[in-house]
Design an enzyme around this catalytic site. Structure first.
Site, PDB file in Angstrom:
ATOM      1  CE1 TYR A  26      -4.176  -1.725   0.189  1.00 30.68           C
ATOM      2  CE2 TYR A  26      -2.860  -3.281   1.460  1.00 30.68           C
ATOM      3  CZ  TYR A  26      -4.004  -2.981   0.750  1.00 30.68           C
ATOM      4  OH  TYR A  26      -4.976  -3.923   0.591  1.00 30.68           O
ATOM      5  CE1 TYR A 154      -7.279  -6.869   3.686  1.00 22.42           C
ATOM      6  CE2 TYR A 154      -6.295  -8.672   4.948  1.00 22.42           C
ATOM      7  CZ  TYR A 154      -6.258  -7.795   3.881  1.00 22.42           C
ATOM      8  OH  TYR A 154      -5.204  -7.842   2.993  1.00 22.42           O
ATOM      9  CG  ASP A 255      -9.723 -15.425   6.934  1.00 24.07           C
ATOM     10  OD1 ASP A 255      -8.675 -15.883   7.434  1.00 24.07           O
ATOM     11  OD2 ASP A 255      -9.745 -14.472   6.133  1.00 24.07           O
ATOM     12  CE  LYS A 284      -1.825 -11.499   8.391  1.00 26.45           C
ATOM     13  NZ  LYS A 284      -3.171 -11.208   7.936  1.00 26.45           N
TER      14      LYS A 284
HETATM   15  C1  LIG Z   1      -3.712 -11.234   6.547  1.00 21.82           C
HETATM   16  C2  LIG Z   1      -5.036 -11.848   6.342  1.00 21.82           C
HETATM   17  C3  LIG Z   1      -5.392 -12.431   5.111  1.00 21.82           C
HETATM   18  C4  LIG Z   1      -4.489 -12.380   3.897  1.00 21.82           C
HETATM   19  O1  LIG Z   1      -3.297 -13.041   4.089  1.00 21.82           O
HETATM   20  P1  LIG Z   1      -2.023 -12.710   3.146  1.00 21.82           P
HETATM   21  O2  LIG Z   1      -0.984 -13.671   3.603  1.00 21.82           O
HETATM   22  O3  LIG Z   1      -1.680 -11.272   3.431  1.00 21.82           O
HETATM   23  O4  LIG Z   1      -2.439 -12.912   1.748  1.00 21.82           O
HETATM   24  C5  LIG Z   1      -6.630 -13.030   5.006  1.00 21.82           C
HETATM   25  N1  LIG Z   1      -7.470 -13.070   6.051  1.00 21.82           N
HETATM   26  C6  LIG Z   1      -7.173 -12.534   7.248  1.00 21.82           C
HETATM   27  C7  LIG Z   1      -8.138 -12.648   8.366  1.00 21.82           C
HETATM   28  C8  LIG Z   1      -5.950 -11.895   7.441  1.00 21.82           C
HETATM   29  O5  LIG Z   1      -5.665 -11.347   8.608  1.00 21.82           O
END
Ligand SMILES: *Cc1c(COP(=O)(O)O)cnc(C)c1O
Length: 433
Positions: A26, A154, A255, A284
């Site tokens: 960004y 997100y 997620d 992550k």
């Molecule tokens: C960071 C994140 C993503 C995306 O992961 P990237 O490795 O940056 O592509 C998707 N969902 C959630 C909840 C996140 O925190």
């Protein structure tokens, strides 16, 4: 121009070249904000090229739960690199991937039985969404092709992920013409320890009931909405979502890319509500922040449903799928987590954050303080000036990277009480300057 004729000023410093050639997340290349050069990192500390050492309050965006340069993770990477660092996953398998998938099935909520490995969180979300769509296509219900999600969510920056990010803080506005339209329920308002009121889910409940014939899945971040707002919501909400998905024959995608591996105080945030999703995304912290790796888990029902369809297989296969180096470190990171008192550490950090962030509520510029597990959020009344505040955090010896109105920390679980105090005191000093 090829690289031989390209003119690189002889004396150009690394940072000048960085601004000349490198795109950061960004960031603008026409009005770049200088980045900080890290030359090494150890424990909770980032070593800058200029000699300064910063406490990392961000765990490099939720990832480095064990801290940097960890001997156990280093050893796992070194041992694997001497065997095989990468091999294609089509038709070939290897111990690091098999062990990792077995571990993930064992530690995630019951009913998640199959694992699809990929390279990054956004891709794990793409895979989850594709699994849901392919499941319904295979079941002869291709009209179930929409998603229901929550505002303030997100899920990543690729196209399917973008389509379920918050329509205001996300990128819907600009990419309106190219992003698929899905359904958004209001963001939950009741927080983790507040008493439940069914009204909080009334609109969601109404939407799922009226749209069910078009809905492939509900996708959400359980309990913690991360980069879309750093908000926490009630386990009762999540429990009701699971019930409503079952009632209306809609799959549930959790997620857990940010929340997975202990961050919220439970190993996985779904445990707050004692539910199992049909599909779960991890990323992550999966390798302890060493390498890029992600996983999408699903139930036997979903995997069988997909494979008995017309295609006969799941239509996805990234080149770097199941990278052995990343899998080996992920196995070591999970073992390390489970052999440590991770829950004790996260609780200790939670207590420290609650105590030390409490005085921030008296500051005029602060709207609200929120703490859950090893996550501390200071919501300001006005957006912060990132370039200015970033420099002042660095001057205070801490690495904190706010966005919008949110100044937040999620430190490595190994942070000591002393280091946590230095981190929070540093933030207090900067916000009161
Ligand atoms: C960071 C994140 C993503 C995306 O992961 P990237 O490795 O940056 O592509 C998707 N969902 C959630 C909840 C996140 O925190």
């Amino acid at each position: 121009m090829n690289s031989i004729t390209k003119i690189v000023p002889q004396q150009a410093k690394l940072l000048d070249k960085d601004q000349q050639f490198v795109w950061h997340p960004y960031s603008s290349l026409s009005a770049p904000i200088p980045a900080y050069e890290v030359v090494s990192a150890d424990g909770v500390y980032l070593q800058l090229a200029d000699g300064r050492r910063l406490i990392d309050g961000m765990s490099s965006w939720w990832c480095t739960i064990h801290g940097y340069n960890h001997p156990v993770l280093n050893a796992a990477a070194k041992s694997q690199i001497d065997k095989v660092s990468h091999v294609m996953f089509g038709g070939i398998t290897h111990a690091p991937a098999v062990e990792l998938c077995e571990k993930l099935v064992a530690i995630t909520p019951d009913g998640l039985d199959k694992v699809f490995l990929s390279d990054s969180g956004s891709v794990a979300v793409e895979v989850a969404i594709k699994m849901a769509f392919q499941y319904w296509i295979s079941q002869g219900q291709p009209q179930k092709s929409k998603l229901l999600t929550l505002r303030r969510g997100y899920h990543g920056d690729t196209f399917a992920a973008m389509s379920v990010c918050d329509p205001e803080t996300g990128m819907h506005h600009m990419f309106e013409q190219v992003v698929t339209k899905h359904y958004f329920a209001p963001a939950p308002q009741i927080s983790v320890n507040e008493s439940w009121d069914e009204e909080d889910i009334a609109e969601f409940s109404n939407m799922i009931a009226t749209k069910k014939d078009q809905l492939a899945a509900v996708i959400l971040e359980p309990i913690v909405q991360g980069a879309g707002g750093m908000r926490f919501y009630s386990p009762d909400y999540l429990r009701r979502v699971r019930e409503l998905c079952d009632q209306h024959n809609v799959l549930l995608i959790a997620d857990e890319i940010a929340t997975g591996f202990g961050r919220s105080g439970k190993l996985f945030a779904c445990e707050w509500a004692d539910i199992s999703p049909d599909i779960m995304c991890l990323g992550k912290a999966i390798t302890g922040g060493y390498m890029t790796l992600a996983a999408t888990l699903c139930s036997d029902k979903v995997s069988r449903g997909i494979c008995e369809g017309e295609a006969g297989c799941f239509m996805h296969g990234p080149t770097f799928m199941g990278n052995p180096l990343a899998c080996a470190v992920a196995c070591a990171s999970i073992d390390l987590l489970l052999s440590d008192d991770w829950q004790g550490n996260v609780q200790r950090i939670e207590t420290g954050l609650k105590t030390q962030l409490a005085p921030f509520t008296e500051l005029d510029a602060v709207a609200e303080i929120r703490v859950l597990g090893a996550i501390g959020v200071i919501e300001m009344k006005q957006p912060v000036d990132l370039a200015d505040i970033q420099k002042r955090f660095v001057d205070a010896g801490i690495w904190v990277r706010p966005f919008g109105k949110l100044v937040y920390v999620m430190p490595p679980y190994i942070i000591s009480d002393q280091e946590l105090t230095t981190l929070i005191t540093g933030i207090y000093t900067v916000l009161t300057q």
